[in-house]
Design an enzyme around this catalytic site. Structure first.
Site, PDB file in Angstrom:
ATOM      1  CG  HIS A  24      -0.392   0.017   2.534  1.00  0.00           C
ATOM      2  ND1 HIS A  24       0.156   1.144   3.093  1.00  0.00           N
ATOM      3  CD2 HIS A  24      -0.267  -0.961   3.468  1.00  0.00           C
ATOM      4  CE1 HIS A  24       0.589   0.871   4.320  1.00  0.00           C
ATOM      5  NE2 HIS A  24       0.353  -0.401   4.568  1.00  0.00           N
ATOM      6  CB  CYS A  67       1.602  -3.523   4.875  1.00  0.00           C
ATOM      7  SG  CYS A  67      -0.013  -4.075   5.459  1.00  0.00           S
TER       8      CYS A  67
END
Length: 179
Positions: free
Chosen positions: A143, A155
């Protein structure tokens, strides 16, 4: 005439030795981009809430984007616009753990429609999807990064301009290796 087979793109996210555990680089062939990783670095034994990015190789599955903001360039990945009620279950006790859900939702979930722009573009990795193991980590995405490439919860995050530049090259054949 037979179509040429799709070649797979290989991305490698690596923690930079000697730096904060969350400072990394994403290598795509000869292109090297700065990235953020989990604040606890990279771990082979990923657990829910440990703030580590999972070590291993993960296929890119599909993505989401905020249509009310700057739309991403085209991609060979299946992409769909998020809606205000979209979420991702992060509650290991739920039957929908590590799955997309719709609000209102009775269990804990990550909101995909965010004001902070982190999920203006978000790609779902096949980490802990098939098979899904309870408490082994959820919502592991590629992301957009915060300003300054601040650490993630696990992430891999890229600066928005770098992500937009990379997105047209990504497909379901793309593999992201985290090490």
């Amino acid at each position: 005439m037979k179509a040429a087979p799709k070649t797979s793109l290989h991305l490698v996210a690596t923690r930079i030795p000697g730096r904060s555990p969350a400072v990394g680089r994403l290598q795509v062939g000869s292109l090297i981009l700065p990235c953020a990783i989990g604040s606890a670095g990279v771990r082979r034994d990923k657990r829910e809430g440990d703030h580590a990015s999972p070590a291993g190789s993960w296929r890119l599955l599909y993505g989401f984007f905020r249509a009310d903001r700057r739309a991403p360039r085209s991609s060979a990945l299946p992409m769909r616009a998020t809606r205000p009620g979209d979420g991702w279950c992060d509650d290991p006790a739920s039957a929908l753990y590590n799955r997309q859900v719709a609000a209102p939702f009775a269990r804990s979930f990550e909101t995909l429609w965010r004001d902070d722009r982190l999920y203006d573009i978000v790609i779902v990795l096949d980490y802990n999807i098939h098979p899904r193991r309870k408490s082994r980590g959820s919502a592991i995405f590629l992301h957009c990064a915060r300003d300054g490439l601040d650490p993630t919860e696990g992430c891999i995050a890229l600066r928005p301009r770098d992500f937009r530049r990379l997105l047209p090259r990504l497909s379901t054949q793309t593999i992201l290796t985290i090490r």
